[in-house]
Design a protein around this motif. Structure first.
Motif, PDB file in Angstrom:
ATOM      1  N   LEU A 163       0.824  -1.206   0.000  1.00  0.00           N
ATOM      2  CA  LEU A 163       0.000   0.000   0.000  1.00  0.00           C
ATOM      3  C   LEU A 163       0.861   1.259   0.000  1.00  0.00           C
ATOM      4  O   LEU A 163       0.554   2.227  -0.695  1.00  0.00           O
ATOM      5  N   LYS A 164       1.952   1.238   0.757  1.00  0.00           N
ATOM      6  CA  LYS A 164       2.858   2.394   0.776  1.00  0.00           C
ATOM      7  C   LYS A 164       3.501   2.610  -0.594  1.00  0.00           C
ATOM      8  O   LYS A 164       3.655   3.747  -1.043  1.00  0.00           O
ATOM      9  N   ALA A 165       3.874   1.513  -1.256  1.00  0.00           N
ATOM     10  CA  ALA A 165       4.468   1.624  -2.590  1.00  0.00           C
ATOM     11  C   ALA A 165       3.457   2.184  -3.594  1.00  0.00           C
ATOM     12  O   ALA A 165       3.792   3.039  -4.422  1.00  0.00           O
ATOM     13  N   ILE A 166       2.233   1.700  -3.509  1.00  0.00           N
ATOM     14  CA  ILE A 166       1.188   2.190  -4.415  1.00  0.00           C
ATOM     15  C   ILE A 166       0.903   3.666  -4.138  1.00  0.00           C
ATOM     16  O   ILE A 166       0.743   4.463  -5.071  1.00  0.00           O
ATOM     17  N   ASP A 167       0.875   4.049  -2.871  1.00  0.00           N
ATOM     18  CA  ASP A 167       0.643   5.452  -2.542  1.00  0.00           C
ATOM     19  C   ASP A 167       1.807   6.336  -2.994  1.00  0.00           C
ATOM     20  O   ASP A 167       1.596   7.492  -3.380  1.00  0.00           O
ATOM     21  N   ALA A 168       3.028   5.816  -2.960  1.00  0.00           N
ATOM     22  CA  ALA A 168       4.179   6.563  -3.481  1.00  0.00           C
ATOM     23  C   ALA A 168       4.038   6.760  -4.987  1.00  0.00           C
ATOM     24  O   ALA A 168       4.305   7.854  -5.511  1.00  0.00           O
ATOM     25  N   LEU A 169       3.610   5.704  -5.690  1.00  0.00           N
ATOM     26  CA  LEU A 169       3.348   5.821  -7.131  1.00  0.00           C
ATOM     27  C   LEU A 169       2.256   6.859  -7.374  1.00  0.00           C
ATOM     28  O   LEU A 169       2.354   7.672  -8.297  1.00  0.00           O
ATOM     29  N   ASN A 170       1.227   6.848  -6.538  1.00  0.00           N
ATOM     30  CA  ASN A 170       0.127   7.797  -6.695  1.00  0.00           C
ATOM     31  C   ASN A 170       0.570   9.235  -6.467  1.00  0.00           C
ATOM     32  O   ASN A 170       0.001  10.153  -7.063  1.00  0.00           O
ATOM     33  N   LEU A 187       3.452  10.405  -7.421  1.00  0.00           N
ATOM     34  CA  LEU A 187       4.036  10.771  -8.715  1.00  0.00           C
ATOM     35  C   LEU A 187       2.946  11.039  -9.744  1.00  0.00           C
ATOM     36  O   LEU A 187       3.043  11.989 -10.531  1.00  0.00           O
ATOM     37  N   VAL A 188       1.917  10.205  -9.728  1.00  0.00           N
ATOM     38  CA  VAL A 188       0.791  10.404 -10.652  1.00  0.00           C
ATOM     39  C   VAL A 188       0.098  11.728 -10.342  1.00  0.00           C
ATOM     40  O   VAL A 188      -0.278  12.473 -11.252  1.00  0.00           O
ATOM     41  N   GLY A 189      -0.050  12.044  -9.068  1.00  0.00           N
ATOM     42  CA  GLY A 189      -0.655  13.314  -8.673  1.00  0.00           C
ATOM     43  C   GLY A 189       0.144  14.508  -9.166  1.00  0.00           C
ATOM     44  O   GLY A 189      -0.417  15.511  -9.615  1.00  0.00           O
ATOM     45  N   ILE A 190       1.463  14.403  -9.084  1.00  0.00           N
ATOM     46  CA  ILE A 190       2.330  15.466  -9.598  1.00  0.00           C
ATOM     47  C   ILE A 190       2.154  15.588 -11.103  1.00  0.00           C
ATOM     48  O   ILE A 190       2.048  16.703 -11.640  1.00  0.00           O
ATOM     49  N   ALA A 191       2.093  14.445 -11.800  1.00  0.00           N
ATOM     50  CA  ALA A 191       1.886  14.465 -13.254  1.00  0.00           C
ATOM     51  C   ALA A 191       0.541  15.101 -13.599  1.00  0.00           C
ATOM     52  O   ALA A 191       0.443  15.895 -14.542  1.00  0.00           O
ATOM     53  N   VAL A 192      -0.492  14.764 -12.839  1.00  0.00           N
ATOM     54  CA  VAL A 192      -1.824  15.339 -13.082  1.00  0.00           C
ATOM     55  C   VAL A 192      -1.783  16.855 -12.905  1.00  0.00           C
ATOM     56  O   VAL A 192      -2.330  17.608 -13.724  1.00  0.00           O
ATOM     57  N   ALA A 193      -1.128  17.312 -11.845  1.00  0.00           N
ATOM     58  CA  ALA A 193      -1.031  18.753 -11.605  1.00  0.00           C
ATOM     59  C   ALA A 193      -0.269  19.450 -12.730  1.00  0.00           C
ATOM     60  O   ALA A 193      -0.671  20.527 -13.195  1.00  0.00           O
ATOM     61  N   MET A 194       0.808  18.835 -13.178  1.00  0.00           N
ATOM     62  CA  MET A 194       1.596  19.426 -14.268  1.00  0.00           C
ATOM     63  C   MET A 194       0.796  19.454 -15.568  1.00  0.00           C
ATOM     64  O   MET A 194       0.813  20.455 -16.295  1.00  0.00           O
ATOM     65  N   LEU A 214      -3.884  16.103 -23.821  1.00  0.00           N
ATOM     66  CA  LEU A 214      -3.555  16.264 -22.406  1.00  0.00           C
ATOM     67  C   LEU A 214      -4.778  15.986 -21.537  1.00  0.00           C
ATOM     68  O   LEU A 214      -4.653  15.400 -20.458  1.00  0.00           O
ATOM     69  N   MET A 215      -5.949  16.377 -22.011  1.00  0.00           N
ATOM     70  CA  MET A 215      -7.181  16.123 -21.257  1.00  0.00           C
ATOM     71  C   MET A 215      -7.439  14.624 -21.127  1.00  0.00           C
ATOM     72  O   MET A 215      -7.874  14.150 -20.071  1.00  0.00           O
ATOM     73  N   VAL A 216      -7.164  13.871 -22.164  1.00  0.00           N
ATOM     74  CA  VAL A 216      -7.361  12.423 -22.109  1.00  0.00           C
ATOM     75  C   VAL A 216      -6.448  11.817 -21.039  1.00  0.00           C
ATOM     76  O   VAL A 216      -6.886  11.006 -20.212  1.00  0.00           O
ATOM     77  N   TYR A 217      -5.187  12.215 -21.034  1.00  0.00           N
ATOM     78  CA  TYR A 217      -4.271  11.724 -19.999  1.00  0.00           C
ATOM     79  C   TYR A 217      -4.733  12.163 -18.611  1.00  0.00           C
ATOM     80  O   TYR A 217      -4.672  11.393 -17.652  1.00  0.00           O
ATOM     81  N   LEU A 218      -5.197  13.398 -18.504  1.00  0.00           N
ATOM     82  CA  LEU A 218      -5.667  13.922 -17.233  1.00  0.00           C
ATOM     83  C   LEU A 218      -6.818  13.080 -16.688  1.00  0.00           C
ATOM     84  O   LEU A 218      -6.848  12.745 -15.501  1.00  0.00           O
ATOM     85  N   VAL A 219      -7.742  12.700 -17.548  1.00  0.00           N
ATOM     86  CA  VAL A 219      -8.892  11.896 -17.115  1.00  0.00           C
ATOM     87  C   VAL A 219      -8.454  10.513 -16.658  1.00  0.00           C
ATOM     88  O   VAL A 219      -8.857  10.037 -15.594  1.00  0.00           O
ATOM     89  N   PHE A 220      -7.612   9.852 -17.430  1.00  0.00           N
ATOM     90  CA  PHE A 220      -7.199   8.496 -17.059  1.00  0.00           C
ATOM     91  C   PHE A 220      -6.346   8.486 -15.796  1.00  0.00           C
ATOM     92  O   PHE A 220      -6.542   7.650 -14.914  1.00  0.00           O
ATOM     93  N   LEU A 221      -5.397   9.404 -15.699  1.00  0.00           N
ATOM     94  CA  LEU A 221      -4.548   9.441 -14.512  1.00  0.00           C
ATOM     95  C   LEU A 221      -5.347   9.886 -13.292  1.00  0.00           C
ATOM     96  O   LEU A 221      -5.222   9.312 -12.201  1.00  0.00           O
ATOM     97  N   GLY A 222      -6.185  10.887 -13.473  1.00  0.00           N
ATOM     98  CA  GLY A 222      -6.995  11.387 -12.365  1.00  0.00           C
ATOM     99  C   GLY A 222      -8.014  10.374 -11.867  1.00  0.00           C
ATOM    100  O   GLY A 222      -8.281  10.290 -10.671  1.00  0.00           O
ATOM    101  N   SER A 223      -8.571   9.583 -12.781  1.00  0.00           N
ATOM    102  CA  SER A 223      -9.557   8.584 -12.347  1.00  0.00           C
ATOM    103  C   SER A 223      -8.903   7.500 -11.497  1.00  0.00           C
ATOM    104  O   SER A 223      -9.529   6.975 -10.569  1.00  0.00           O
ATOM    105  N   SER A 224      -7.650   7.188 -11.775  1.00  0.00           N
ATOM    106  CA  SER A 224      -6.975   6.191 -10.934  1.00  0.00           C
ATOM    107  C   SER A 224      -6.762   6.737  -9.523  1.00  0.00           C
ATOM    108  O   SER A 224      -6.909   6.005  -8.539  1.00  0.00           O
ATOM    109  N   LEU A 225      -6.445   8.016  -9.420  1.00  0.00           N
ATOM    110  CA  LEU A 225      -6.299   8.627  -8.094  1.00  0.00           C
ATOM    111  C   LEU A 225      -7.647   8.701  -7.379  1.00  0.00           C
ATOM    112  O   LEU A 225      -7.734   8.459  -6.177  1.00  0.00           O
ATOM    113  N   ALA A 226      -8.682   9.039  -8.118  1.00  0.00           N
ATOM    114  CA  ALA A 226     -10.019   9.114  -7.522  1.00  0.00           C
ATOM    115  C   ALA A 226     -10.467   7.745  -7.012  1.00  0.00           C
ATOM    116  O   ALA A 226     -11.082   7.646  -5.948  1.00  0.00           O
TER     117      ALA A 226
END
Length: 166
Positions: A5-12, A14-21, A53-65
């Motif tokens: 879970l900690k590893a997955i949250d660490a990956l998340n 990075l994904v959160g940073i990518a989503v923000a960027m 970019l919107m397509v990537y934003l949706v897919f990456l953001g939905s995994s975080l959600a």
């Protein structure tokens, strides 16, 4: 399990940073597009790039959600049953989601192979780059669905569905 879970949250993170960027770049790009249209020099490639970019934003953001229990859900049945049954329902729902995400991953890879010879109209970009959002997003959704299952198993009480006030 907690290390996973900690590893997955660490990956998340990075994904959160990518989503923000991605959101930041997309916002700047759209503002530039508006400004350049006003002055009479439209950027022909900016709308296409913003769309990808919107397509990537949706897919990456939905995994975080999914990981943070922020997706739209009907919680009627879990509210009516005991804590043990809530866990069973959540795990069952996540397993069904994983089956769907695996199908999305397989079909996304198939589509990726089909469009690799095509290029985008305005930028001349290989269409495999925008379509890669499907398998990447599906993989992240699978990982986060597994995290939700692990979290459900190890937790004594389920975290409540997060509600946002307006």
């Amino acid at each position: 399990m907690r290390q996973t879970l900690k590893a997955i949250d660490a990956l998340n993170k990075l994904v959160g940073i990518a989503v923000a960027m991605i959101l930041g770049v997309m916002s700047i790009l759209i503002i530039m597009q508006i400004i350049y249209r006003i002055i009479g020099y439209p950027l022909h490639w900016s709308e296409e790039l913003a769309r990808y970019l919107m397509v990537y934003l949706v897919f990456l953001g939905s995994s975080l959600a999914l990981r943070h229990h922020r997706l739209v859900a009907i919680e009627l049945l879990p509210e009516l049953v005991s804590e043990v049954n809530k866990k069973v329902i959540r795990i069952t729902v996540m397993v069904i989601c994983i089956v769907f995400f695996v199908l999305l991953l397989v079909q996304g890879i198939d589509i990726l192979n089909r469009v690799s010879v095509q290029s985008s109209a305005a930028m001349g970009l290989s269409m495999s780059i925008p379509y890669a959002a499907i398998p990447v997003g599906a993989m992240l959704l699978i990982i986060n669905a597994v995290a939700v299952i692990l979290e459900t198993i190890v937790s004594e009480k389920l975290p409540p569905a997060k509600e946002e006030g307006l």
